[in-house]
Design a protein around this motif. Structure first.
Motif, PDB file in Angstrom:
ATOM      1  N   LEU A 230      52.808  52.367  42.764  1.00 34.87           N
ATOM      2  CA  LEU A 230      52.814  51.233  41.833  1.00 34.87           C
ATOM      3  C   LEU A 230      51.813  50.175  42.275  1.00 34.87           C
ATOM      4  CD1 LEU A 230      54.334  49.856  39.375  1.00 34.87           C
ATOM      5  CD2 LEU A 230      55.681  48.682  41.113  1.00 34.87           C
ATOM      6  N   LEU A 231      51.834  49.844  43.555  1.00 36.53           N
ATOM      7  CA  LEU A 231      50.944  48.814  44.077  1.00 36.53           C
ATOM      8  C   LEU A 231      49.479  49.213  43.920  1.00 36.53           C
ATOM      9  CD1 LEU A 231      50.578  46.137  45.617  1.00 36.53           C
ATOM     10  CD2 LEU A 231      50.764  47.429  47.750  1.00 36.53           C
ATOM     11  N   ASN A 232      49.159  50.436  44.247  1.00 35.47           N
ATOM     12  CA  ASN A 232      47.770  50.897  44.126  1.00 35.47           C
ATOM     13  C   ASN A 232      47.288  50.838  42.683  1.00 35.47           C
ATOM     14  OD1 ASN A 232      47.532  51.385  46.859  1.00 35.47           O
ATOM     15  ND2 ASN A 232      48.055  53.560  46.705  1.00 35.47           N
ATOM     16  N   PHE A 233      48.151  51.243  41.763  1.00 38.61           N
ATOM     17  CA  PHE A 233      47.771  51.223  40.348  1.00 38.61           C
ATOM     18  C   PHE A 233      47.578  49.797  39.844  1.00 38.61           C
ATOM     19  CE2 PHE A 233      49.214  51.223  35.814  1.00 38.61           C
ATOM     20  CZ  PHE A 233      48.081  51.820  35.290  1.00 38.61           C
ATOM     21  N   VAL A 234      48.500  48.922  40.175  1.00 36.77           N
ATOM     22  CA  VAL A 234      48.400  47.525  39.728  1.00 36.77           C
ATOM     23  C   VAL A 234      47.161  46.866  40.314  1.00 36.77           C
ATOM     24  CG1 VAL A 234      49.463  45.247  39.941  1.00 36.77           C
ATOM     25  CG2 VAL A 234      50.862  47.208  39.279  1.00 36.77           C
ATOM     26  N   ASN A 235      46.902  47.081  41.590  1.00 36.42           N
ATOM     27  CA  ASN A 235      45.708  46.497  42.215  1.00 36.42           C
ATOM     28  C   ASN A 235      44.435  47.020  41.565  1.00 36.42           C
ATOM     29  OD1 ASN A 235      46.805  44.703  44.089  1.00 36.42           O
ATOM     30  ND2 ASN A 235      47.068  46.289  45.648  1.00 36.42           N
ATOM     31  N   PHE A 236      44.439  48.290  41.183  1.00 34.80           N
ATOM     32  CA  PHE A 236      43.278  48.871  40.499  1.00 34.80           C
ATOM     33  C   PHE A 236      43.052  48.182  39.152  1.00 34.80           C
ATOM     34  CE2 PHE A 236      41.797  51.995  37.315  1.00 34.80           C
ATOM     35  CZ  PHE A 236      40.522  52.242  37.813  1.00 34.80           C
ATOM     36  N   ILE A 237      44.109  47.990  38.387  1.00 36.26           N
ATOM     37  CA  ILE A 237      43.997  47.330  37.080  1.00 36.26           C
ATOM     38  C   ILE A 237      43.483  45.900  37.239  1.00 36.26           C
ATOM     39  CG2 ILE A 237      45.275  46.527  35.058  1.00 36.26           C
ATOM     40  CD1 ILE A 237      44.809  49.575  35.253  1.00 36.26           C
ATOM     41  N   LEU A 238      44.013  45.187  38.222  1.00 33.68           N
ATOM     42  CA  LEU A 238      43.554  43.819  38.457  1.00 33.68           C
ATOM     43  C   LEU A 238      42.085  43.800  38.872  1.00 33.68           C
ATOM     44  CD1 LEU A 238      46.566  42.205  40.381  1.00 33.68           C
ATOM     45  CD2 LEU A 238      46.032  42.060  37.949  1.00 33.68           C
ATOM     46  N   ASP A 239      41.716  44.704  39.754  1.00 41.36           N
ATOM     47  CA  ASP A 239      40.355  44.724  40.286  1.00 41.36           C
ATOM     48  C   ASP A 239      39.319  44.993  39.201  1.00 41.36           C
ATOM     49  OD1 ASP A 239      38.522  44.668  42.594  1.00 41.36           O
ATOM     50  OD2 ASP A 239      38.232  46.794  42.132  1.00 41.36           O
ATOM     51  N   ILE A 240      39.571  45.955  38.341  1.00 41.48           N
ATOM     52  CA  ILE A 240      38.575  46.293  37.313  1.00 41.48           C
ATOM     53  C   ILE A 240      38.483  45.210  36.241  1.00 41.48           C
ATOM     54  CG2 ILE A 240      38.785  48.771  37.692  1.00 41.48           C
ATOM     55  CD1 ILE A 240      40.456  48.937  35.147  1.00 41.48           C
ATOM     56  N   ASN A 241      39.488  44.340  36.196  1.00 38.56           N
ATOM     57  CA  ASN A 241      39.462  43.241  35.226  1.00 38.56           C
ATOM     58  C   ASN A 241      39.121  41.901  35.864  1.00 38.56           C
ATOM     59  OD1 ASN A 241      40.467  44.201  32.392  1.00 38.56           O
ATOM     60  ND2 ASN A 241      41.780  45.279  33.864  1.00 38.56           N
ATOM     61  N   GLY A 242      38.773  41.935  37.150  1.00 38.63           N
ATOM     62  CA  GLY A 242      38.348  40.711  37.837  1.00 38.63           C
ATOM     63  C   GLY A 242      39.440  39.677  37.986  1.00 38.63           C
ATOM     64  N   ILE A 243      40.667  40.124  38.176  1.00 37.14           N
ATOM     65  CA  ILE A 243      41.816  39.221  38.300  1.00 37.14           C
ATOM     66  C   ILE A 243      42.399  39.329  39.707  1.00 37.14           C
ATOM     67  CG2 ILE A 243      44.139  38.697  37.426  1.00 37.14           C
ATOM     68  CD1 ILE A 243      43.229  39.945  34.740  1.00 37.14           C
ATOM     69  N   SER A 244      42.668  38.189  40.308  1.00 38.06           N
ATOM     70  CA  SER A 244      43.264  38.169  41.641  1.00 38.06           C
ATOM     71  C   SER A 244      44.785  38.254  41.537  1.00 38.06           C
ATOM     72  CB  SER A 244      42.890  36.868  42.360  1.00 38.06           C
ATOM     73  OG  SER A 244      43.698  36.671  43.510  1.00 38.06           O
ATOM     74  N   PRO A 245      45.422  38.916  42.492  1.00 37.07           N
ATOM     75  CA  PRO A 245      46.899  38.890  42.520  1.00 37.07           C
ATOM     76  C   PRO A 245      47.454  37.469  42.580  1.00 37.07           C
ATOM     77  CG  PRO A 245      46.079  40.592  43.996  1.00 37.07           C
ATOM     78  CD  PRO A 245      44.881  39.804  43.538  1.00 37.07           C
ATOM     79  N   HIS A 246      46.659  36.531  43.137  1.00 35.67           N
ATOM     80  CA  HIS A 246      47.107  35.142  43.229  1.00 35.67           C
ATOM     81  C   HIS A 246      47.149  34.455  41.865  1.00 35.67           C
ATOM     82  CE1 HIS A 246      47.020  35.498  47.498  1.00 35.67           C
ATOM     83  NE2 HIS A 246      45.722  35.599  47.583  1.00 35.67           N
ATOM     84  N   GLU A 247      46.578  35.097  40.840  1.00 36.59           N
ATOM     85  CA  GLU A 247      46.619  34.527  39.496  1.00 36.59           C
ATOM     86  C   GLU A 247      47.838  34.985  38.708  1.00 36.59           C
ATOM     87  OE1 GLU A 247      42.585  33.986  37.457  1.00 36.59           O
ATOM     88  OE2 GLU A 247      42.188  35.659  38.845  1.00 36.59           O
ATOM     89  N   ILE A 248      48.650  35.843  39.310  1.00 41.25           N
ATOM     90  CA  ILE A 248      49.851  36.346  38.632  1.00 41.25           C
ATOM     91  C   ILE A 248      50.996  35.359  38.832  1.00 41.25           C
ATOM     92  CG2 ILE A 248      51.491  38.233  38.448  1.00 41.25           C
ATOM     93  CD1 ILE A 248      48.631  38.961  37.624  1.00 41.25           C
ATOM     94  N   GLU A 249      51.574  34.891  37.728  1.00 36.04           N
ATOM     95  CA  GLU A 249      52.694  33.954  37.835  1.00 36.04           C
ATOM     96  C   GLU A 249      54.045  34.642  37.714  1.00 36.04           C
ATOM     97  OE1 GLU A 249      53.599  31.090  34.880  1.00 36.04           O
ATOM     98  OE2 GLU A 249      52.795  32.264  33.215  1.00 36.04           O
ATOM     99  N   ALA A 250      54.088  35.829  37.117  1.00 32.93           N
ATOM    100  CA  ALA A 250      55.365  36.519  36.945  1.00 32.93           C
ATOM    101  C   ALA A 250      55.124  37.994  36.665  1.00 32.93           C
ATOM    102  CB  ALA A 250      56.165  35.896  35.805  1.00 32.93           C
ATOM    103  N   ILE A 251      56.117  38.791  36.999  1.00 35.44           N
ATOM    104  CA  ILE A 251      56.146  40.211  36.681  1.00 35.44           C
ATOM    105  C   ILE A 251      57.294  40.414  35.691  1.00 35.44           C
ATOM    106  CG2 ILE A 251      56.532  42.532  37.604  1.00 35.44           C
ATOM    107  CD1 ILE A 251      55.414  41.441  40.289  1.00 35.44           C
ATOM    108  N   ALA A 252      57.100  41.269  34.701  1.00 31.04           N
ATOM    109  CA  ALA A 252      58.124  41.418  33.672  1.00 31.04           C
ATOM    110  C   ALA A 252      58.284  42.868  33.243  1.00 31.04           C
ATOM    111  CB  ALA A 252      57.769  40.554  32.456  1.00 31.04           C
TER     112      ALA A 252
END
Length: 340
Positions: A230-252
């Motif tokens: 799960l972590l690897n997939f989510v990090n991949f999605i964030l990376d290709i979209n130029g989004i930092s994990p620090h920009e995430i305010e919530a998981i749903a």
């Protein structure tokens, strides 16, 4: 907010039980423990060291009812950093004084002390310099505004400048609204300043960088998905979209996933809340979402990740459903503004 309370005397135990009840009626998740048997409070059976270790791992705030020295010795081995330590408070056993001793701003100990003092008709003893001098506390503001503090050591530089009467500049990539605090100006030319951006910009000689949490991450996954996957997939999605994990305010996600270990672990590691919604709640979210008959058959709604993301921050879908090996993810972005 999850609050753990601990009392070490009979009188303190009664206060612990009373405070636990009143905090819970105000919407907090409070659980009290007492060294002496008190109806309504759990038994403090572990050693103080083990109890505190566990409390640090699962609590947003820890309240010790007893001598301040007990609390100081208990928490000392577990203190890590002001941006991740829980709020820690001490209350005397008669409930006269409420004293925040750790994470006053970022962890919210000062604010919680005021709330508890009001509940107990007690006095909150606040000692942080910006508060007692009624000055702008940038770390408190950052938390309340929904920003991640990228370089925590710079907080003291900003606070010191404000306390010394120096001007602190603000550079924001987002619209600025409201009245600026004393000694805070919109400028790139001061020595010490605050940069609010989704990328690091050394605008000032001494720059405090704040990154707004603009995104909600919607997740769907098969039961018992491995956390690493799960972590690897989510990090991949964030990376290709130029989004930092620090920009995430919530998981749903959907409420069927409330106990999903991998998602809960991600929430804990990223220190962001995990929200779940019923199929009916998700189905009522307006918008153009991808649809799956299979997902609807299993969950009762045609899409989980996209709808959950939009529901979590009332934003707009900016990264539609991505899927890999039984995991789906989507991102919603809200209209963040720099409000003073």
């Amino acid at each position: 907010m999850k609050i753990t309370l601990a009392a070490f005397t009979k009188q303190g135990g009664k206060l612990c039980q009373n405070l636990q009840q009143k905090l819970n009626t105000q919407g907090y998740d409070a659980k009290g423990y007492s060294k002496y048997q008190i109806d309504g409070a759990g038994a403090l059976e572990d050693s103080l060291d083990e109890f505190t270790r566990n409390a640090f791992g699962v609590s947003d705030a820890i309240v010790f009812i007893g001598a301040a020295g007990i609390a100081v010795r208990a928490i000392a081995p577990f203190i890590s950093s002001k941006d991740c330590d829980p709020a820690v408070l001490v209350i005397d056993e008669r409930g006269r004084y409420v004293i925040p001793i750790l994470s006053g701003h970022i962890g919210g100990a000062n604010e919680l002390a005021k709330i508890i003092a009001k509940i107990l008709d007690a006095q909150a003893v606040i000692t942080t310099a910006t508060d007692i001098n009624e000055k702008f506390a940038v770390d408190s503001w950052a938390v309340n505004a929904g920003c991640h503090i990228m370089n925590i050591d710079m907080v003291k530089k900003v606070s010191a400048a404000i306390l010394n009467g120096e001007q602190v500049g603000v550079h924001s990539d987002y619209p600025v609204e409201g009245s600026l605090p004393d000694n805070v100006i919109i400028s790139d030319s001061t020595k010490v300043g605050i940069c609010i951006s989704d990328s690091f910009k050394p605008i000032f000689s001494e720059t405090l960088h704040l990154m707004p949490r603009q995104y909600a991450l919607g997740i769907g996954c098969r039961k018992n998905t491995r956390y690493a996957e799960l972590l690897n997939f989510v990090n991949f999605i964030l990376d290709i979209n130029g989004i930092s994990p620090h920009e995430i305010e919530a998981i749903a996600s959907i409420d069927l996933k409330i106990g999903e270990s991998a998602i809960r672990s991600l929430s804990m590691d990223w220190r962001v809340p995990f929200h779940t919604y019923s199929a009916n709640e998700l189905a009522q979210i307006p918008g153009d979402f991808s649809k799956s008959d299979f997902v609807k058959e299993i969950t009762g709604v045609d899409n989980v990740c996209e709808r959950a993301a939009v529901k979590a921050n009332n934003g707009r879908l900016v990264v539609p459903k991505c899927s890999w090996d039984g995991i789906t993810a989507a991102l919603s972005k809200k209209d963040w503004r720099c409000r003073f």
